[in-house]
Motif scaffolding. Structure first.
Motif, mmCIF file in Angstrom:
data_model
loop_
_atom_site.group_PDB
_atom_site.id
_atom_site.type_symbol
_atom_site.label_atom_id
_atom_site.label_comp_id
_atom_site.label_asym_id
_atom_site.label_seq_id
_atom_site.Cartn_x
_atom_site.Cartn_y
_atom_site.Cartn_z
ATOM 1 N N GLN A 177 -8.268 109.566 75.356
ATOM 2 C CA GLN A 177 -8.617 109.073 76.690
ATOM 3 C C GLN A 177 -8.914 107.586 76.640
ATOM 4 O O GLN A 177 -8.514 106.836 77.520
ATOM 5 C CB GLN A 177 -9.848 109.820 77.207
ATOM 6 C CG GLN A 177 -9.460 110.926 78.156
ATOM 7 C CD GLN A 177 -10.662 111.634 78.708
ATOM 8 O OE1 GLN A 177 -11.804 111.329 78.376
ATOM 9 N NE2 GLN A 177 -10.427 112.592 79.557
ATOM 10 N N THR A 178 -9.617 107.164 75.598
ATOM 11 C CA THR A 178 -9.981 105.761 75.479
ATOM 12 C C THR A 178 -8.749 104.908 75.226
ATOM 13 O O THR A 178 -8.507 103.931 75.923
ATOM 14 C CB THR A 178 -10.953 105.563 74.304
ATOM 15 O OG1 THR A 178 -11.790 106.679 74.236
ATOM 16 C CG2 THR A 178 -11.766 104.325 74.474
ATOM 17 N N GLN B 121 -3.899 111.658 88.351
ATOM 18 C CA GLN B 121 -4.503 110.321 88.277
ATOM 19 C C GLN B 121 -3.500 109.285 87.774
ATOM 20 O O GLN B 121 -3.443 108.174 88.274
ATOM 21 C CB GLN B 121 -5.732 110.357 87.356
ATOM 22 C CG GLN B 121 -6.760 111.409 87.737
ATOM 23 C CD GLN B 121 -7.970 110.829 88.447
ATOM 24 O OE1 GLN B 121 -8.328 109.684 88.255
ATOM 25 N NE2 GLN B 121 -8.590 111.626 89.300
ATOM 26 N N PHE C 87 -14.265 105.328 80.354
ATOM 27 C CA PHE C 87 -13.171 106.047 79.714
ATOM 28 C C PHE C 87 -13.090 107.519 80.107
ATOM 29 O O PHE C 87 -12.076 108.149 79.883
ATOM 30 C CB PHE C 87 -13.276 105.900 78.206
ATOM 31 C CG PHE C 87 -13.144 104.473 77.764
ATOM 32 C CD1 PHE C 87 -11.923 103.827 77.862
ATOM 33 C CD2 PHE C 87 -14.235 103.774 77.292
ATOM 34 C CE1 PHE C 87 -11.784 102.514 77.482
ATOM 35 C CE2 PHE C 87 -14.106 102.453 76.905
ATOM 36 C CZ PHE C 87 -12.883 101.819 77.005
ATOM 37 N N VAL C 88 -14.156 108.060 80.650
ATOM 38 C CA VAL C 88 -14.082 109.456 81.078
ATOM 39 C C VAL C 88 -13.856 109.530 82.586
ATOM 40 O O VAL C 88 -13.004 110.259 83.060
ATOM 41 C CB VAL C 88 -15.361 110.225 80.689
ATOM 42 C CG1 VAL C 88 -15.260 111.676 81.123
ATOM 43 C CG2 VAL C 88 -15.576 110.154 79.181
ATOM 44 N N PHE C 89 -14.606 108.720 83.340
ATOM 45 C CA PHE C 89 -14.475 108.760 84.797
ATOM 46 C C PHE C 89 -13.429 107.779 85.309
ATOM 47 O O PHE C 89 -13.067 107.814 86.480
ATOM 48 C CB PHE C 89 -15.817 108.446 85.470
ATOM 49 C CG PHE C 89 -16.946 109.362 85.053
ATOM 50 C CD1 PHE C 89 -16.686 110.574 84.449
ATOM 51 C CD2 PHE C 89 -18.262 109.002 85.290
ATOM 52 C CE1 PHE C 89 -17.725 111.423 84.074
ATOM 53 C CE2 PHE C 89 -19.309 109.840 84.919
ATOM 54 C CZ PHE C 89 -19.033 111.045 84.308
ATOM 55 N N GLY C 90 -12.976 106.873 84.459
ATOM 56 C CA GLY C 90 -11.989 105.892 84.907
ATOM 57 C C GLY C 90 -12.541 104.868 85.887
ATOM 58 O O GLY C 90 -11.835 104.377 86.747
ATOM 59 N N GLN D 43 -18.489 106.061 82.053
ATOM 60 C CA GLN D 43 -17.993 105.545 83.330
ATOM 61 C C GLN D 43 -16.597 104.972 83.165
ATOM 62 O O GLN D 43 -15.727 105.182 84.007
ATOM 63 C CB GLN D 43 -18.952 104.471 83.879
ATOM 64 C CG GLN D 43 -20.275 105.023 84.379
ATOM 65 C CD GLN D 43 -20.125 105.883 85.621
ATOM 66 O OE1 GLN D 43 -19.107 105.886 86.286
ATOM 67 N NE2 GLN D 43 -21.141 106.664 85.940
ATOM 68 N N ALA E 298 -12.685 112.689 88.153
ATOM 69 C CA ALA E 298 -12.989 113.031 86.766
ATOM 70 C C ALA E 298 -14.480 113.268 86.531
ATOM 71 O O ALA E 298 -14.904 113.454 85.405
ATOM 72 C CB ALA E 298 -12.482 111.924 85.839
ATOM 73 N N GLU E 299 -15.291 113.236 87.618
ATOM 74 C CA GLU E 299 -16.738 113.329 87.405
ATOM 75 C C GLU E 299 -17.289 114.744 87.535
ATOM 76 O O GLU E 299 -18.364 115.043 87.032
ATOM 77 C CB GLU E 299 -17.470 112.403 88.385
ATOM 78 C CG GLU E 299 -17.457 110.976 87.902
ATOM 79 C CD GLU E 299 -18.370 110.095 88.703
ATOM 80 O OE1 GLU E 299 -19.575 110.381 88.745
ATOM 81 O OE2 GLU E 299 -17.868 109.119 89.290
ATOM 82 N N PRO F 153 -17.540 116.759 83.854
ATOM 83 C CA PRO F 153 -18.689 116.412 83.000
ATOM 84 C C PRO F 153 -20.027 116.778 83.645
ATOM 85 O O PRO F 153 -20.980 117.118 82.948
ATOM 86 C CB PRO F 153 -18.574 114.899 82.829
ATOM 87 C CG PRO F 153 -17.174 114.562 83.155
ATOM 88 C CD PRO F 153 -16.698 115.582 84.126
ATOM 89 N N ALA G 204 -9.484 111.801 83.445
ATOM 90 C CA ALA G 204 -8.924 110.449 83.442
ATOM 91 C C ALA G 204 -7.481 110.420 82.953
ATOM 92 O O ALA G 204 -6.725 109.515 83.262
ATOM 93 C CB ALA G 204 -9.793 109.531 82.593
ATOM 94 N N ARG H 276 -5.383 105.397 77.834
ATOM 95 C CA ARG H 276 -5.632 104.865 79.172
ATOM 96 C C ARG H 276 -5.702 103.347 79.142
ATOM 97 O O ARG H 276 -5.229 102.671 80.051
ATOM 98 C CB ARG H 276 -6.926 105.440 79.742
ATOM 99 C CG ARG H 276 -6.806 105.758 81.215
ATOM 100 C CD ARG H 276 -8.105 106.248 81.771
ATOM 101 N NE ARG H 276 -8.418 105.507 82.980
ATOM 102 C CZ ARG H 276 -8.063 105.910 84.185
ATOM 103 N NH1 ARG H 276 -7.402 107.015 84.354
ATOM 104 N NH2 ARG H 276 -8.359 105.191 85.246
#
Lengths: 442, 303
Positions: free
Chosen positions: A97-98, A127, B266-269, B264, A409-410, A413, A122, A101
């Motif tokens: 993801q890091t 998305q 890398f996970v939520f973009g 915020q 994406a919130e 989590p 993400a 993206r």
């Protein structure tokens, strides 16, 4: 001062000597690089065959779950199309993801990369596709055969952007020996039967359910296993209504699912300290017969089998989330897939590879490796025998994993965090649902 | 050397020139610094005022990100956690470090070996430390640390799973790793305390405690300044150990500013919002360090 430095200070080198020396160093430093370059050339020469044309190199970045099927298929593709070399690399989800993206944002994404079906993370199809970064796969022949129920996972605004080999289900992975010893002869088909089974195992002195809630994604599985029965069996159109603001987590069967989750805890059916227990510990507890079962996704069956002395001891049954067996629905989600970067240099070759992956035999091969149900099936498709009991559900009593329809994406989590808080007794169900509704509204 | 053959007048010219070397000499280094540090930092500041998602277009949103932070329970909670962690780490790590330094500074056998042992955790990567400590913190009765507790008859604990304990478990892990680092800096300070001062105070009849309080302690001030600053900064930006050990959980119990800004982005973009959090963190660290440095420097004494 040491003797060496002293002698260096006193040494006299003329400017010309100095430059000669530096030049020599530079050559020495460059030499291995040149040699390495030569050796790579010979390598690619041999793999590209006698054609002599330079091979197209495609870069693929995937998640660890994809390694086994992808490595096998990449090797097979090499034989079919020698002019294309695919260089795969794998990393845990967080790292992908890091890095991917960031590469997508910078415009240097790998030609092929992992994509999660639907929406809600993400790296999910919706998305990335909505930013115009995924190549359109709609014209490929396999894309014409995507079952209707799965289309939201594959398509954004009517176009297909992700390839996935099939679906996995969530249910109870259980240890047959533990069940036998506790006197359980058949897997339960209703919620009250399920509670009785747990009670029997508890009386036999083992934790009925191993829960590794320290690993965030594990927290969601019990809710996911229950919500199809408590929400979607009653209202199959829940997702659309929620998106339209007509209903919410708090006003729906999500509340029942969380109550059932906590009931399992209250009755002492989990191992001690689930919040401090990891997925690996959970896996080993069930595989080695120190717990009865774990509510898990079928894609991790290979992990459980690896840690078991006799893998055949492990089987799986759908978690019944209702007291009327006819009202029991199950979650069946499209497994993590891949897409082609729309702005890459080798879009044509990358999509050609995906088209090849879409062949039935390759869908079968991928699905078999990860114990998934193939996207489309023919006579040569195999389905893991432990998943037999799920097949009667997959036609009309199965719903995709909930996050695949969540708008951002919130939510996911937040769900992880509130479950951990609920298990720790930090918050009440009302507050948990409120937090999830707030995240949904963002 | 060839320089020694130059006429003396030229040499003098050179020497006066050496007092202010031409800026051009620094240009290559400055260029590299600007390209890899200054430009990204300033570009980052700009993102804090946008709604950039990491991919795709962005638009300026003014101070909206900073306003959102004021109402963001998670971000505010993480500030409290970050402060708690920092205070705990600063106090315990330096306390333990000082005791270790005093211990291995004393003339005892095998002091070199002990120094190596105490310093060893420092060279391990923080992420590896976190993974290893997950075994130590295994909540099962009789496993890891719980095994030790069982020996002395104490109940076992859910080290990383209990929201009221997880933060302190992480502090314990960080202190275990970094106390050796503080020890080394204190040791360097201790080596610098002149022996004659100790002798003089002994002749004056000072006790061991008095010698520490009035001779060693004031002269350790520079080492203390460095240690406090490094551990404060380390605590405020703590990420690796938290991320690897708990990921910010259970719930949000161990979320720090760094894990929030990671999530915020890398996970939520939400790269814009994340950059705003990062900016606040950077200003916060700078302010705290500056105040600390100013105060601590003022109590340092000349040797």
């Amino acid at each position: 001062m040491s003797r060496e430095t002293e002698s260096l200070r006193n040494a006299r080198i003329s400017r010309a000597q100095f430059f000669r020396m530096m030049g020599g160093l530079a050559v020495a430093a460059a030499a291995p690089a040149t040699l390495a370059a030569c050796s790579t050339q010979t390598n690619s020469g041999t793999t590209a065959g006698t054609g002599g044309a330079a091979a197209t190199r495609l870069r693929f970045v995937g998640v660890a779950d994809q390694k086994a099927p992808m490595d096998a298929l990449v090797a097979a593709y090499q034989k079919v199309k020698a002019s294309v070399a695919i260089a795969p690399s794998y990393a845990p989800t967080d790292q992908v993801q890091t890095s991917v993206r960031t590469q997508l944002g910078a415009g240097n994404a790998p030609d092929l990369h992992v994509v999660y079906p639907g929406n809600g993370s993400a790296m999910s199809m919706n998305q990335i596709a909505s930013a115009g970064l995924l190549a359109d796969l709609s014209a490929q022949s396999w894309a014409q055969t995507i079952p209707t129920g799965f289309k939201p996972a594959f398509q954004h605004e009517g176009k297909t952007y992700i390839y996935s080999a099939g679906s996995s289900v969530i249910g109870a992975i259980y240890n047959k020996k533990v069940f036998e010893k506790a006197g359980v002869d058949a897997p339960p088909t209703t919620w009250s039967e399920f509670l009785q089974v747990c009670e029997k195992i508890k009386k036999a002195g083992l934790p009925p359910i191993a829960l590794g809630a320290q690993t965030p994604w594990v927290t969601q599985l019990i809710t996911y296993a229950l919500v199809p029965s408590t929400v979607y069996a009653k209202d199959p159109g829940f997702d659309d209504k929620q998106a339209a603001g007509q209903t919410s987590f708090a006003q729906s069967g999500w509340r029942d699912a969380l109550e059932m989750y906590l009931e399992l805890q209250k009755r002492g059916f989990f191992n001690d300290n689930p919040n401090g227990t990891t997925f690996e510990q959970q896996t080993s507890m069930v595989a080695t017969g120190k717990a009865g079962m774990a509510i898990q996704v079928s894609a991790v069956l290979p992990d459980f089998r690896k840690s078991a002395a006799t893998p055949d001891d492990l089987s799986m049954f759908p978690l019944p989330g209702a007291d009327d067996a006819a009202q029991v629905w199950i979650p069946a989600g499209v497994v993590v897939g891949l897409g082609a970067a729309a702005k890459g240099k080798n879009v044509a070759e990358a999509t050609a590879f995906i088209d090849w992956l879409g062949k039935q035999e390759n869908i079968n091969a991928w699905a078999k490796t990860i114990a998934a149900i193939p996207l489309t099936q023919d006579s040569s498709s195999t389905i893991d025998p432990v998943l037999e009991s799920f097949l009667s559900f997959t036609k009309d009593r199965a719903v995709p994993f909930m996050d695949q329809r969540w708008p951002n994406a919130e939510v996911q989590p937040t769900h992880f965090a509130v479950v951990q808080d609920l298990l720790a007794g930090e918050i009440k169900i009302d507050e948990a649902l409120k937090k999830m509704d707030e995240a949904y509204a963002k | 050397m060839s320089v020694s053959t130059q006429p003396s007048t030229r040499r003098r010219k050179r020497r006066s020139g050496a007092l202010s070397p031409p800026w051009l000499f620094a240009a290559p280094a400055l260029l590299v610094y600007a390209a890899v540090v200054l430009y990204p930092s300033i570009a980052g500041v700009v993102y804090a005022f946008t709604d950039w998602s990491g991919i795709g277009d962005m638009s300026f949103v003014g101070l909206a990100n900073f306003q959102a932070m004021l109402g963001d329970e998670q971000a505010l909670g993480s500030i409290v956690n970050t402060l708690l962690i920092t205070v705990a780490i600063v106090v315990v790590q330096n306390g333990v470090g000082l005791l270790l330094a005093l211990g291995v500074h004393a003339r005892i056998k095998s002091q070199t070996l002990l120094r190596v042992i105490f310093f060893a955790p420092v060279v391990v990567s923080p992420v590896m430390v976190a993974f290893l400590w997950k075994y130590v913190y295994n909540p099962a009765p009789g496993a890891g640390l719980n095994g030790l507790l069982a020996v002395v008859g104490l109940p076992s604990q859910d080290w990383l799973g209990d929201p009221s304990l997880a933060l302190w478990s992480i502090v314990g892990m960080v202190v275990w790793q970094n106390a050796g680092y503080s020890m080394v800096i204190f040791l360097a300070g201790l080596e610098g305390v002149p022996a004659e001062l100790h002798e003089a105070s002994m002749i004056d009849g000072a006790s061991t405690v008095q010698r520490f309080r009035f001779v060693t302690w004031p002269l350790l001030a520079p080492a203390l300044t460095i240690n406090l600053m490094l551990s404060t900064i380390g605590g405020l930006k703590l990420f690796d150990q938290v991320f690897a050990a708990t990921g910010g959980g259970p719930g949000y119990a161990t979320e720090t500013l760094s894990t929030v800004l990671y999530k915020q982005a890398f996970v939520f973009g939400k790269f814009g919002y994340s950059t705003a959090v990062a900016l606040v963190l950077a200003l916060f660290v700078a302010a705290v360090s500056f105040i600390q440095l100013y105060y601590l420097r003022s109590r340092e004494v000349a040797q």
